[in-house]
Design a protein around this motif. Sequence first.
Motif, PDB file in Angstrom:
ATOM      1  N   SER A   5     -25.164  21.002  11.424  1.00  0.00           N
ATOM      2  CA  SER A   5     -25.340  20.614  12.829  1.00  0.00           C
ATOM      3  C   SER A   5     -26.118  21.712  13.535  1.00  0.00           C
ATOM      4  O   SER A   5     -26.295  22.803  12.976  1.00  0.00           O
ATOM      5  CB  SER A   5     -23.986  20.384  13.515  1.00  0.00           C
ATOM      6  OG  SER A   5     -24.126  19.549  14.649  1.00  0.00           O
ATOM      7  N   TYR A   6     -26.579  21.423  14.755  1.00  0.00           N
ATOM      8  CA  TYR A   6     -27.352  22.452  15.476  1.00  0.00           C
ATOM      9  C   TYR A   6     -27.561  22.027  16.922  1.00  0.00           C
ATOM     10  O   TYR A   6     -27.315  20.861  17.286  1.00  0.00           O
ATOM     11  CB  TYR A   6     -28.724  22.677  14.808  1.00  0.00           C
ATOM     12  CG  TYR A   6     -29.662  21.488  14.858  1.00  0.00           C
ATOM     13  CD1 TYR A   6     -30.568  21.338  15.907  1.00  0.00           C
ATOM     14  CD2 TYR A   6     -29.648  20.507  13.866  1.00  0.00           C
ATOM     15  CE1 TYR A   6     -31.431  20.240  15.959  1.00  0.00           C
ATOM     16  CE2 TYR A   6     -30.496  19.420  13.902  1.00  0.00           C
ATOM     17  CZ  TYR A   6     -31.388  19.294  14.958  1.00  0.00           C
ATOM     18  OH  TYR A   6     -32.230  18.206  15.010  1.00  0.00           O
ATOM     19  N   VAL A   7     -28.009  22.976  17.731  1.00  0.00           N
ATOM     20  CA  VAL A   7     -28.632  22.676  19.021  1.00  0.00           C
ATOM     21  C   VAL A   7     -29.993  23.349  19.034  1.00  0.00           C
ATOM     22  O   VAL A   7     -30.237  24.290  18.261  1.00  0.00           O
ATOM     23  CB  VAL A   7     -27.805  23.179  20.230  1.00  0.00           C
ATOM     24  CG1 VAL A   7     -26.486  22.423  20.359  1.00  0.00           C
ATOM     25  CG2 VAL A   7     -27.567  24.687  20.158  1.00  0.00           C
TER      26      VAL A   7
ATOM     27  N   ILE B  69     -30.128  26.822  16.924  1.00  0.00           N
ATOM     28  CA  ILE B  69     -28.942  27.570  16.517  1.00  0.00           C
ATOM     29  C   ILE B  69     -28.173  26.595  15.635  1.00  0.00           C
ATOM     30  O   ILE B  69     -27.705  25.559  16.103  1.00  0.00           O
ATOM     31  CB  ILE B  69     -28.107  27.996  17.734  1.00  0.00           C
ATOM     32  CG1 ILE B  69     -28.965  28.828  18.704  1.00  0.00           C
ATOM     33  CG2 ILE B  69     -26.866  28.765  17.279  1.00  0.00           C
ATOM     34  CD1 ILE B  69     -28.329  29.009  20.071  1.00  0.00           C
TER      35      ILE B  69
ATOM     36  N   VAL C  65     -25.669  25.399  12.169  1.00  0.00           N
ATOM     37  CA  VAL C  65     -24.562  25.671  11.248  1.00  0.00           C
ATOM     38  C   VAL C  65     -24.956  25.085   9.896  1.00  0.00           C
ATOM     39  O   VAL C  65     -25.355  23.913   9.807  1.00  0.00           O
ATOM     40  CB  VAL C  65     -23.247  25.071  11.755  1.00  0.00           C
ATOM     41  CG1 VAL C  65     -22.146  25.212  10.698  1.00  0.00           C
ATOM     42  CG2 VAL C  65     -22.827  25.771  13.050  1.00  0.00           C
TER      43      VAL C  65
END
Lengths: 136, 380
Positions: free
Chosen positions: A67-69, A84, A86
């Motif tokens: 996952s990320y943003v 950023i 994971v």
Amino acid sequence: MADPKRPRPMPTPETKHFWDGTRAGELRLQRCDACAKVYFPPRPFCPACASQSVSVFKASGRGRLFSYVINHRPAPGFTGEYAIAVVELDEGPRMMSNITGCPQTPEALVLDMPLEVTFETMDDEISLPLFRPVQG
Amino acid sequence: MKPGSIAIVGAAETTRLGSIPDMSNIQLHADSALNALRDCGLTPKDIDGVACAGESPVNMAHYLGITPTWVDGTAVGGCSFMIHVRHAAAAISAGLCKTVLITHGEAGKSRIGINRPPQPPSTLIGQFELPYGTFGPPTMFTIPVLRYMKERGLTHEQLAMVAVIQREWAARNPRAAFRDPITVDDVLNSRMIAYPFRLLQCCLVTDGGGALILTSADRAQDFPTRPVYILGTGESVETPMISQMEDFTSSRAFRVAGPAAFKAAGIAHKDVDHLMIYDAFAHLPIYGLEDLGFVGRGEAAQFIWERNTSPGGKLPMNTNGGGLSYTHTGMYGMFALQESVRQMRGTAPAQVAGAKISVCHGVGGMFAASGTIIFSNQRP
């Protein structure tokens, strides 16, 4: 070299093996000798069974984008828009990181895409484990 | 603790909310404390228990002139106050104190008198998260959501609708910071903060505070306010690192705290008339509705989309406008508790007619901690 303004990790006695590993170009994890649990972040005992008999080993460095943003308000030491992320490692644990070698866009950053570790030098002591898409 | 044996007899927020550049952090605690004491006709001399987060109970007891026999400085983020309520109820039941004051104050916007040192680089967060460019809650709390979207089929439009419906509630509340109606398109066209989160899916940043006063239900009739009874409570913590959350589609702390509160209260979901779920970001009500068992896995976004939680819906939620539109000082949990108390007293600006049971669910840190309180205006 990473931007010197980027927040720099300060190793502790319990995490030294991890940062020694990244400086040597290895991603090191820990495995419990009693229950075989592989875990992260580092600590000198197993978070699953509390055994203090644990071993450090070199991980494959492979994983997938979990996952990320994409941050649009850069932190000190960062510029532009950046993910950023994971990463879920093939050995099981997840860790935060950044994704290099591809555009920082939702189109390029597809969940579950395979990734491999790469190391970015901050200084003589610290190299950060980053991840890039597996080629081919 | 027997359900209904402890009651909230005093409750108030700071006189003002929003931008309060003439008050420091500790004075915001005190302003709400003095308002809550006035609410129930007490003075600091009547208080023998102090709990707070953001300031230590030492600071608050000294500042307010209280000599406590019990203190609680649990500081696990925005749900600290739910946990204070739980601990205070247990302490009163155990005879450790009789009358507890819980305070929150935070100069989140004006930043006056806030002493919050940066995360040291030797902590686990300092070593394994900060170096990757996290920059405040909008870049951390939000990280699990793309995983949720993929696994549960949540759409960007559904995530936007959470903010739209909370604004509908805020429009009914004169104290809400943002009251103008918004649409899904407005949300999706607002400035990108951290994809997939846009400005209108992120909480406000304000100054303000709130305070509660608890005592045994047997004494509650002695006060001028309508007592709000505590039926059940729950608490838990998971991890300080968002990257280490066990399940990116569900909070373990929510799944422990919520059911514990329901079990202690001895109620079912159908008994709930009013719900508060701490909404620092638009995904939190979705996780909360599912983890507390109001809907099944992956059903919360559609439940909100179909207006079940909106004005006139069967489960009114975040009726003050929430952290997205009412106020958010940094540790919003106190404001969720205040709205539950208003609803149980029958004094909320957007009052839910005939509401008898309110569930108030908080989060602390980035899914790091949780506390749930179930209130009623009827003593069982």
